[in-house]
Scaffold this motif. Sequence first.
Motif, mmCIF file in Angstrom:
data_model
loop_
_atom_site.group_PDB
_atom_site.id
_atom_site.type_symbol
_atom_site.label_atom_id
_atom_site.label_comp_id
_atom_site.label_asym_id
_atom_site.label_seq_id
_atom_site.Cartn_x
_atom_site.Cartn_y
_atom_site.Cartn_z
ATOM 1 N N ALA A 1 0.821 -1.209 0.000
ATOM 2 C CA ALA A 1 0.000 0.000 0.000
ATOM 3 C C ALA A 1 0.852 1.254 0.000
ATOM 4 C CB ALA A 1 -0.921 -0.004 1.215
ATOM 5 N N VAL A 2 0.264 2.302 -0.533
ATOM 6 C CA VAL A 2 0.850 3.644 -0.448
ATOM 7 C C VAL A 2 -0.223 4.573 0.102
ATOM 8 C CG1 VAL A 2 2.488 3.311 -2.330
ATOM 9 C CG2 VAL A 2 0.200 4.160 -2.837
ATOM 10 N N VAL A 3 0.189 5.635 0.786
ATOM 11 C CA VAL A 3 -0.766 6.562 1.380
ATOM 12 C C VAL A 3 -0.516 7.965 0.835
ATOM 13 C CG1 VAL A 3 0.708 6.959 3.409
ATOM 14 C CG2 VAL A 3 -1.744 7.472 3.522
ATOM 15 N N ARG A 4 -1.590 8.640 0.530
ATOM 16 C CA ARG A 4 -1.533 10.025 0.078
ATOM 17 C C ARG A 4 -2.280 10.864 1.105
ATOM 18 N NH1 ARG A 4 -1.339 12.944 -4.940
ATOM 19 N NH2 ARG A 4 -2.629 14.841 -4.852
ATOM 20 N N VAL A 5 -1.606 11.857 1.669
ATOM 21 C CA VAL A 5 -2.202 12.707 2.699
ATOM 22 C C VAL A 5 -2.249 14.131 2.175
ATOM 23 C CG1 VAL A 5 -2.116 13.471 5.096
ATOM 24 C CG2 VAL A 5 -1.226 11.217 4.481
ATOM 25 N N GLU A 6 -3.440 14.741 2.240
ATOM 26 C CA GLU A 6 -3.641 16.090 1.741
ATOM 27 C C GLU A 6 -4.276 16.967 2.810
ATOM 28 O OE1 GLU A 6 -4.496 15.321 -3.007
ATOM 29 O OE2 GLU A 6 -6.163 15.160 -1.595
ATOM 30 N N ARG A 7 -3.922 18.250 2.775
ATOM 31 C CA ARG A 7 -4.553 19.227 3.653
ATOM 32 C C ARG A 7 -5.619 19.948 2.831
ATOM 33 N NH1 ARG A 7 -0.560 21.886 4.487
ATOM 34 N NH2 ARG A 7 0.245 20.908 6.386
ATOM 35 N N LEU A 8 -6.910 19.657 3.136
ATOM 36 C CA LEU A 8 -8.001 20.255 2.377
ATOM 37 C C LEU A 8 -8.258 21.691 2.817
ATOM 38 C CD1 LEU A 8 -10.570 17.301 2.290
ATOM 39 C CD2 LEU A 8 -8.615 17.761 0.783
ATOM 40 N N ALA A 9 -8.018 21.967 4.077
ATOM 41 C CA ALA A 9 -8.171 23.307 4.641
ATOM 42 C C ALA A 9 -7.496 23.290 5.996
ATOM 43 C CB ALA A 9 -9.643 23.686 4.771
ATOM 44 N N SER A 10 -7.445 24.441 6.632
ATOM 45 C CA SER A 10 -6.851 24.477 7.965
ATOM 46 C C SER A 10 -7.669 23.588 8.900
ATOM 47 C CB SER A 10 -6.841 25.911 8.489
ATOM 48 O OG SER A 10 -6.338 25.951 9.809
#
Length: 575
Positions: free
Chosen positions: A457-466
């Motif tokens: 597996a690979v993980v993608r982490v994003e900041r959608l907003a504060s």
Amino acid sequence: MTRVLVRLRPVVTATQTADGLHLRGWASSCTLSGGTGLWKVWQRLAPQLEAGIPRSALEVPSDAAPAVRAAVSLILEQLWEHDMLVEMPAWGADAPAPNVAAWLESAAAAPVEAWQRLRAATVVVSGPGPLESAAVRAAEAVGLTVRWSGTAAQAAEAGQTAEAAQTTEAGHTTTLAPITPHANKSEPAAGLLHGSDAPIPPAGRELVVSAGTLAVLAGCGTEVGYVLPPTTGSLSSLNTEVTMRTAARLGITGEPSEILATLIGSAAIHRLACAIAGLPDPAAELATTGPATTPATTTGPATTGPATTPATTEPTPTYPMALVAHATPLRATYHPLLQGPPTADPWRALEALTDNELGPVDTPAFGPLAQVPANLATSGDALGIGTTADAARLNAALNALKTDGVIGIDETHARGAALRQAARHHRGEPADAHEWTGDPTAHRWWKALTARFGVPAVVRVERLASGVHKAEISNGRQILAWAVEATAADAVAFAALAATGYAQAGRTGTAHLNGATPCRATDNPDWVTRQWHWPADVRDREERLQQAIARLPGVRVVPLRLDPELRSAGLKAYR
């Protein structure tokens, strides 16, 4: 003037212990320690209390030894505190049968007044032959005035009118006005329930026993039967919404068997008699939880009355309880009915929602599923995943419910899950890896997925907003799990936990868990750190997270209306 005596309730029994005695009453017990002399004092005191003593005579003689005075005071104090003594006058000329008197003296706060209420009531019984006969016999055994339809139910099927109903009182039979079955059984029949509009039960399996505006509904087939809790006023909605649902869930078919009809008919009269007499319902203790206790207050010396006024409790009501009885093997147990306002405890709601007899959702089971590293449960075909058994059960039960939107055990849970669903496909800026790689909980579940189960597996982490982070775990071909949480660490932890649960159970597809789910409260020692009780602290940030998600472009959720049974469980839904 009627003489009032203090009596030991007949139900109270005592057992000698190594250094005292153990007392058991109707609904409580206590153990008194203080030496073998306590038992000898009890043997002298009990016969006097059984016979009845004026309150003024409860004084311990002033010349008694200090140890004896202390022992008597201790025993009387505990008897009063645990409601094992009752103050009452003599029964008088219109006394109940000995076994009925013993029952009232054991359970009623004022036995004579309770008996007077029972004698003043006229119980109306209507139902199929075996059930009606059993209920009539039980009512007569208590000493109630009984009116029953006799052949009314059979006559109704043929479009006839019963010639007369019968009333029995103290073994004598008199003729009353007939009970006329109504042509349309969904409409009220005059005279069946005084002051109410209860319908005549459908011929075959339903029983109605009533007195004034109080009524108890019951039903019985060949193998299973039920007794609903007492109700007041109109029964029409109860009869259509609850009775039919209960009968369908229990699978009631066939004609009532004699032994089961006797149990159900007697239990229906028991619940009605308790309601008439002002006694607690037989299931009262099961229908309440979490008593809030008011401190006891001293009222006088132990030897002249209650040493203390027992602490008053205000139990929190949960759900009304129905008695369910089976013929093979013969057994009877109480089960919650999802009816009325929801309980404040979501875990009590879960128990009612998944009750094995009356719940609308299959009872979550652990079965052969491995419980390490994640806890797993199934409700039907639905899989539940959690860090505890309770969390897995809750997740399985909610996944088993089919709705047009997202469902939760409470408002916060449902709205939070729906907002996350609405924000799932939003894209944001990549989050720094250090925001989650140093977190022990996120690392634990990521390692469980990739090392223990060998998922590439690979993980993608994003900041959608504060204050809003999204994690997606994929294997290069599909998304295995996703989560939207306040921190990157929580988002990865929930997504990895969900993917681990699927891998552990051998399931395929996209999994999801979130921090809006309530956690069962536990007492943790001071040394317990976040990784021990996670995700218990995540919901503390839920309100701020939901506000942040709601500000994302295009994110909008609206509430959905669920059916009354699910609303009684406190469930909410959004779309």
